[in-house]
Design an enzyme around this catalytic site. Structure first.
Site, short mmCIF file in Angstrom:
data_model
loop_
_atom_site.label_atom_id
_atom_site.label_comp_id
_atom_site.label_asym_id
_atom_site.label_seq_id
_atom_site.Cartn_x
_atom_site.Cartn_y
_atom_site.Cartn_z
N TYR A 79 -10.32 -4.94 13.42
CA TYR A 79 -8.94 -4.22 13.30
C TYR A 79 -8.33 -3.39 14.68
O TYR A 79 -7.24 -3.95 15.35
CB TYR A 79 -9.39 -2.41 12.55
CG TYR A 79 -8.07 -1.63 13.50
CD1 TYR A 79 -7.13 -1.51 13.24
CD2 TYR A 79 -8.79 -0.63 13.25
CE1 TYR A 79 -5.36 -0.61 13.24
CE2 TYR A 79 -7.49 0.81 13.70
CZ TYR A 79 -6.38 0.56 13.04
OH TYR A 79 -5.40 1.31 13.71
N ASP A 107 8.98 -7.95 3.86
CA ASP A 107 7.94 -8.07 3.73
C ASP A 107 7.75 -8.66 5.37
O ASP A 107 8.81 -9.62 5.74
CB ASP A 107 6.55 -9.27 3.00
CG ASP A 107 5.60 -9.56 3.38
OD1 ASP A 107 5.00 -9.17 4.75
OD2 ASP A 107 4.75 -9.54 2.25
N LYS A 154 -5.11 -4.81 17.23
CA LYS A 154 -3.65 -4.38 17.66
C LYS A 154 -3.73 -4.37 19.07
O LYS A 154 -2.92 -4.24 19.68
CB LYS A 154 -4.20 -2.68 17.19
CG LYS A 154 -4.11 -2.06 15.93
CD LYS A 154 -2.28 -2.25 15.23
CE LYS A 154 -2.16 -1.22 14.00
NZ LYS A 154 -0.50 -1.48 14.04
N THR A 166 0.99 -1.08 -0.60
CA THR A 166 0.03 0.24 -0.08
C THR A 166 0.78 1.25 0.03
O THR A 166 0.46 2.37 -0.19
CB THR A 166 -1.36 0.10 0.92
OG1 THR A 166 0.04 -0.23 2.24
CG2 THR A 166 -1.87 -0.84 0.81
N GLY A 167 1.81 0.88 0.45
CA GLY A 167 3.17 2.46 0.63
C GLY A 167 3.37 2.87 -1.16
O GLY A 167 3.43 1.97 -2.19
#
Ligand code: UDP
Length: 328
Positions: free
Chosen positions: A146, A51, A150, A35-36
Site C-alpha cells: 500500500y 472508472d 502511494k 467501494t463507495g
C-alpha cells in the site's frame, strides 16, 4: 473553484465534497462505486459513474464540462485501495488500482488541460521510521505494498508536474477517523478493518470484541502508536490545499494528522470512558509499524490549517454514525 472529485462516493472523498460545497465551490463526482456509496455523494454535487483505469471515462467528463464553457480548475484523487493487510495479500491489485489508475487519470488531465491536482497519500510512505515524529523531508521507506503504491504515485505526480506544468498538493494522511457532524456520511463499508470503526462495532455489539494486534511493540504500553485526525479537519485541509495551489500556482506536499500520538490501548481506554468496549489481545498484524506521528507544522504554516476536533470528537462521531446506520 470547480472541482472534479474522483472517488467522491468514498469515505474521504465524500467528506471533502461536503466541505467543498460548504465553502461555496462547485463539485462534480466521478466514482465507479466499487467501494463507495452513491448515498454518500452530497445532493448538490453532480455525479458521473466512471472508472479511473479507463481513460475515456475521465476525458468524457473533462471534455463535456470544458465544451460547456466551464472547465475544471482542480481535480482531486481519492479513488484508491487503502487496506494494509489486503495490500500484502493482493499487491498487484494495489499497483493496478492505485498506480495505473493515477497514471490514466494524469494522462486525461494533461490531455484536457486540467493543471491542478490534489492527491491522497499516506503516512505509510514513511515505513517504520526511526524518528518518532515524521516530517515531509524524512526518508520514505514503505514496509507494505500500500505504502509502496502511494510512494510510486507521489513520484509519478512530481515527474508529470515537471514535464507538463502541473501544480500538485500531495497530502499524507495519518489515521483518519470520525464522521461528518450531520451524520449523513461516515465510514460505511461492508468490511471494516480500521481500529476506530472496529472498536465501535464491538461497542455496539455488531462484532463480539475488538482484538488489539500486538502488545509487545517497543512502545510504553506495548501497543502501536498512531496519530488520529478527524475526517472533517482532513477534508477542510483539502479545500485549503486546492485553493492554495490554484491561487499561488505552486505545489506542496504536507502531512495531515493531529501531531499527537495515541497507542491502541490509549484509544481503547478513551473510548471505554464513553462506551463499553469488549476487547482482548491478539498477535501482531503483519505490516504494522510501531509508531507513526505527524509533524503538522508544514500544513499549519503553508495552509494555515489546524485540526479543531480531538480524539473524543472522533470517537463520538464515529459511534453516533454507526448507531444511526443500525437504526436505518
Ligand atoms: N488495530 C488493532 N485492532 C484492529 C484494527 C487495528 O489493534 O481491529 C491496530 C493496528 O494493528 C494498528 C492500529 O490499530 O496498530 C491502527 O490500525 P488501522 O488499521 O486503524 O490503521 P493503519 O495504521 O494500519 O493505517
Amino acid at each position: 473553484m470547480k472541482v472534479l472529485v474522483v472517488g467522491g462516493a468514498g469515505y474521504i472523498g465524500s467528506h471533502t465534497t461536503y466541505e467543498l460545497i460548504r465553502a461555496g465551490h462547485e463539485v462534480v463526482v466521478l466514482d465507479n462505486l466499487a467501494t463507495g456509496n452513491i448515498k454518500s455523494i452530497h445532493p448538490s454535487a453532480r455525479f458521473f459513474w466512471g472508472d479511473i483505469r479507463r481513460k475515456s471515462d475521465i476525458t468524457r467528463v473533462l471534455q463535456a464540462e470544458a465544451q460547456a464553457g466551464k472547465p475544471f480548475d482542480v481535480a482531486m484523487h481519492f479513488a484508491a485501495k487503502l487496506i494494509v493487510p489486503e495490500s500484502l495479500s493482493q499487491p498487484l491489485a494495489y499497483y493496478e488500482n492505485n498506480v495505473e489508475g493515477l497514471r490514466t487519470m494524469l494522462e486525461a488531465l494533461v490531455d484536457c488541460d486540467v493543471r491542478n491536482i490534489v492527491f491522497s497519500s499516506t503516512a505509510a510512505v514513511y515505513g517504520a521510521p526511526e524518528s518518532s515524529i515524521c516530517s515531509e523531508g524524512d526518508p520514505t521507506v514503505p514496509i507494505n505494498p500500500y505504502g509502496e503504491s502511494k510512494l510510486a504515485c507521489e513520484k509519478m505526480i512530481e515527474w508529470v508536474a515537471a514535464a507538463h506544468d502541473l501544480n500538485y498538493c500531495i497530502l499524507r494522511y495519518f489515521n483518519v477517523a470520525g464522521a461528518d457532524a450531520s451524520l449523513e456520511i461516515g465510514l460505511d463499508k461492508d468490511q471494516l478493518t480500521h481500529l476506530i470503526p472496529v472498536l465501535m462495532q464491538a461497542s455496539l455489539g455488531i462484532r463480539e470484541q475488538l482484538y488489539i494486534y500486538g502488545n509487545d511493540y517497543d512502545t510504553p504500553d506495548g501497543t502501536c502508536i498512531r496519530d488520529y485526525v478527524h475526517v472533517t479537519d482532513l477534508a477542510q485541509a483539502h479545500v485549503l490545499g486546492a485553493e492554495y495551489i490554484l491561487g499561488k500556482q505552486a505545489s506542496l506536499r504536507a502531512n495531515l494528522g493531529s501531531g499527537t500520538g495515541f497507542s491502541v490501548k490509549e484509544v481503547v481506554d478513551a473510548a471505554a470512558k464513553l462506551f463499553e468496549v469488549p476487547f482482548s489481545y491478539a498477535p501482531r498484524r503483519a505490516g504494522d509499524p510501531p509508531k507513526l506521528i505527524a509533524s503538522i507544522e508544514h500544513a499549519q504554516e503553508v495552509l494555515g490549517w489546524k485540526p479543531q476536533l480531538d480524539l473524543r470528537a472522533i470517537l463520538e462521531s464515529d459511534y453516533n454514525f454507526r448507531k444511526k446506520l443500525l437504526e436505518r
